[in-house]
Write a protein that holds these residues in place. Structure first.
Motif, PDB file in Angstrom:
ATOM      1  N   VAL A 209     -35.607  40.886  13.635  1.00  0.00           N
ATOM      2  CA  VAL A 209     -35.556  39.752  12.699  1.00  0.00           C
ATOM      3  C   VAL A 209     -36.933  39.511  12.086  1.00  0.00           C
ATOM      4  O   VAL A 209     -37.957  39.989  12.583  1.00  0.00           O
ATOM      5  CB  VAL A 209     -35.067  38.465  13.409  1.00  0.00           C
ATOM      6  CG1 VAL A 209     -33.664  38.685  13.970  1.00  0.00           C
ATOM      7  CG2 VAL A 209     -36.027  38.055  14.527  1.00  0.00           C
ATOM      8  N   ASN A 210     -36.929  38.752  10.993  1.00  0.00           N
ATOM      9  CA  ASN A 210     -38.169  38.374  10.301  1.00  0.00           C
ATOM     10  C   ASN A 210     -39.021  39.593   9.952  1.00  0.00           C
ATOM     11  O   ASN A 210     -40.250  39.536   9.990  1.00  0.00           O
ATOM     12  CB  ASN A 210     -38.994  37.393  11.148  1.00  0.00           C
ATOM     13  CG  ASN A 210     -38.224  36.142  11.488  1.00  0.00           C
ATOM     14  OD1 ASN A 210     -37.465  35.623  10.666  1.00  0.00           O
ATOM     15  ND2 ASN A 210     -38.379  35.647  12.707  1.00  0.00           N
ATOM     16  N   GLY A 211     -38.364  40.696   9.630  1.00  0.00           N
ATOM     17  CA  GLY A 211     -39.099  41.917   9.323  1.00  0.00           C
ATOM     18  C   GLY A 211     -39.418  42.041   7.847  1.00  0.00           C
ATOM     19  O   GLY A 211     -38.570  41.777   6.985  1.00  0.00           O
ATOM     20  N   SER A 212     -40.649  42.442   7.537  1.00  0.00           N
ATOM     21  CA  SER A 212     -41.053  42.640   6.148  1.00  0.00           C
ATOM     22  C   SER A 212     -42.214  43.631   6.085  1.00  0.00           C
ATOM     23  O   SER A 212     -42.920  43.853   7.072  1.00  0.00           O
ATOM     24  CB  SER A 212     -41.455  41.314   5.493  1.00  0.00           C
ATOM     25  OG  SER A 212     -42.602  40.776   6.139  1.00  0.00           O
ATOM     26  N   LYS A 218     -50.278  47.686   3.512  1.00  0.00           N
ATOM     27  CA  LYS A 218     -49.577  48.753   4.251  1.00  0.00           C
ATOM     28  C   LYS A 218     -49.284  48.314   5.688  1.00  0.00           C
ATOM     29  O   LYS A 218     -49.460  49.068   6.650  1.00  0.00           O
ATOM     30  CB  LYS A 218     -50.396  50.052   4.235  1.00  0.00           C
ATOM     31  CG  LYS A 218     -50.620  50.615   2.844  1.00  0.00           C
ATOM     32  CD  LYS A 218     -51.376  51.929   2.868  1.00  0.00           C
ATOM     33  CE  LYS A 218     -51.546  52.470   1.453  1.00  0.00           C
ATOM     34  NZ  LYS A 218     -52.279  53.769   1.442  1.00  0.00           N
ATOM     35  N   THR A 219     -48.841  47.070   5.798  1.00  0.00           N
ATOM     36  CA  THR A 219     -48.586  46.462   7.107  1.00  0.00           C
ATOM     37  C   THR A 219     -47.118  46.079   7.253  1.00  0.00           C
ATOM     38  O   THR A 219     -46.532  45.454   6.359  1.00  0.00           O
ATOM     39  CB  THR A 219     -49.473  45.229   7.314  1.00  0.00           C
ATOM     40  OG1 THR A 219     -50.842  45.619   7.257  1.00  0.00           O
ATOM     41  CG2 THR A 219     -49.199  44.586   8.670  1.00  0.00           C
ATOM     42  N   LEU A 220     -46.557  46.445   8.393  1.00  0.00           N
ATOM     43  CA  LEU A 220     -45.179  46.116   8.736  1.00  0.00           C
ATOM     44  C   LEU A 220     -45.203  45.060   9.837  1.00  0.00           C
ATOM     45  O   LEU A 220     -45.883  45.230  10.850  1.00  0.00           O
ATOM     46  CB  LEU A 220     -44.470  47.377   9.226  1.00  0.00           C
ATOM     47  CG  LEU A 220     -42.963  47.303   9.502  1.00  0.00           C
ATOM     48  CD1 LEU A 220     -42.190  47.050   8.210  1.00  0.00           C
ATOM     49  CD2 LEU A 220     -42.488  48.605  10.144  1.00  0.00           C
ATOM     50  N   THR A 221     -44.483  43.974   9.629  1.00  0.00           N
ATOM     51  CA  THR A 221     -44.401  42.922  10.642  1.00  0.00           C
ATOM     52  C   THR A 221     -42.927  42.610  10.917  1.00  0.00           C
ATOM     53  O   THR A 221     -42.110  42.589   9.996  1.00  0.00           O
ATOM     54  CB  THR A 221     -45.110  41.626  10.189  1.00  0.00           C
ATOM     55  OG1 THR A 221     -44.494  41.141   8.992  1.00  0.00           O
ATOM     56  CG2 THR A 221     -46.584  41.877   9.935  1.00  0.00           C
ATOM     57  N   TYR A 222     -42.608  42.373  12.174  1.00  0.00           N
ATOM     58  CA  TYR A 222     -41.229  42.042  12.541  1.00  0.00           C
ATOM     59  C   TYR A 222     -41.185  41.549  13.985  1.00  0.00           C
ATOM     60  O   TYR A 222     -42.158  41.676  14.737  1.00  0.00           O
ATOM     61  CB  TYR A 222     -40.312  43.257  12.390  1.00  0.00           C
ATOM     62  CG  TYR A 222     -40.724  44.459  13.219  1.00  0.00           C
ATOM     63  CD1 TYR A 222     -40.317  44.618  14.543  1.00  0.00           C
ATOM     64  CD2 TYR A 222     -41.536  45.456  12.679  1.00  0.00           C
ATOM     65  CE1 TYR A 222     -40.699  45.712  15.303  1.00  0.00           C
ATOM     66  CE2 TYR A 222     -41.928  46.556  13.429  1.00  0.00           C
ATOM     67  CZ  TYR A 222     -41.502  46.677  14.732  1.00  0.00           C
ATOM     68  OH  TYR A 222     -41.901  47.767  15.481  1.00  0.00           O
ATOM     69  N   THR A 223     -40.041  41.008  14.359  1.00  0.00           N
ATOM     70  CA  THR A 223     -39.789  40.601  15.738  1.00  0.00           C
ATOM     71  C   THR A 223     -38.620  41.409  16.276  1.00  0.00           C
ATOM     72  O   THR A 223     -37.515  41.364  15.716  1.00  0.00           O
ATOM     73  CB  THR A 223     -39.465  39.108  15.832  1.00  0.00           C
ATOM     74  OG1 THR A 223     -40.607  38.352  15.418  1.00  0.00           O
ATOM     75  CG2 THR A 223     -39.108  38.724  17.268  1.00  0.00           C
ATOM     76  N   ALA A 224     -38.863  42.154  17.340  1.00  0.00           N
ATOM     77  CA  ALA A 224     -37.832  42.958  17.994  1.00  0.00           C
ATOM     78  C   ALA A 224     -37.323  42.189  19.209  1.00  0.00           C
ATOM     79  O   ALA A 224     -38.084  41.914  20.138  1.00  0.00           O
ATOM     80  CB  ALA A 224     -38.387  44.315  18.408  1.00  0.00           C
TER      81      ALA A 224
END
Length: 239
Positions: A209-212, A218-224
């Motif tokens: 969720v909350n992935g972008s 060039k940064t990937l952020t998310y909650t697994a």
């Protein structure tokens, strides 16, 4: 009494020479082959292209034995995926040295998210919210592991570890505790979980969720989300 002492001396001498004879010719020190890969430990090649082996060097006590290295594994450039090539060298005493190179065959379809190696920030953390005593809390990453992300088909990406190396590297559990899987990069640069699996425990994520993705940094952020008890908040930037 003297005869008894002389007998002991004679027996000791026989044992000494017997042991000396038995250990004669046995090497006490062995020198492993110094096996070094040319190129990179992870090589990238485009789907439908060709893979050019960068090569290797092998030195045994100052002598070049590169020609004796055995290579196993192959790369199918017509199929996107992660391939392992293993290089093996055996020294004069029969002891082996093995080195493995990973070769990534990726889909080169233009995408804001680039295929490559991504460093996981120390600001990443695992939040636990189970109901057991002392289960709630947050722990930051103690190191900055590197994960692999590459495009397997237009808009679909593989990751070598959704949870950023938390168990594989941080806890030292090894590669079977990496959460591998696939996700989609949507038009609005959000991400959607496709599938995941952690071989060591035989399960996968609950969701991502909350992935972008930010093309600028060039940064990937998310909650697994995992095991209904943990949120792995990941920040990964392309190297």
């Amino acid at each position: 009494m003297k005869k008894f002492k002389y007998s002991l001396i004679l027996i000791s001498a026989l044992i000494f020479f017997s042991c000396e004879k038995e250990t004669e010719g046995i090497s006490r020190v062995t020198y492993y082959v110094d096996l070094t890969l040319k190129g990179n430990p992870v090589e990238f090649t485009q789907l439908g292209g060709s893979y050019d082996e960068p090569g290797w060097t092998a030195i045994q006590e100052g002598e070049d034995v590169s020609g004796d290295v055995k290579v196993s594994g192959s790369v199918d450039t017509n199929k996107a995926g992660l391939y392992n090539i293993t290089y093996s060298a055996v020294n004069v005493d029969g002891f082996a040295k093995n080195v493995t190179r990973k070769v990534v065959v990726y889909d080169p379809t233009p995408s804001p998210l680039e295929s490559g190696l991504y460093k996981v920030s120390k600001s990443s953390n695992r939040t636990s919210f189970g109901s057991g005593p002392g289960s709630a809390g947050s722990s930051e990453f103690s190191s900055e592991p590197t994960i692999l992300i590459y495009q397997v088909s237009p808009g679909k990406f593989y990751t070598s570890d959704f949870i950023g190396g938390y168990y594989e590297v941080g806890r030292g559990y090894g590669a079977t505790y990496a959460m591998t899987g696939n996700f989609l990069l949507n038009d609005d640069l959000t991400i959607t979980l496709v599938d995941s699996r952690i071989a060591g425990w035989g399960d996968g994520l609950d969701d991502v969720v909350n992935g972008s993705y930010s093309p600028e940094t060039k940064t990937l952020t998310y909650t697994a989300q995992y095991a209904l008890s943990y949120d792995f908040n990941i920040i990964a930037t392309k190297q």
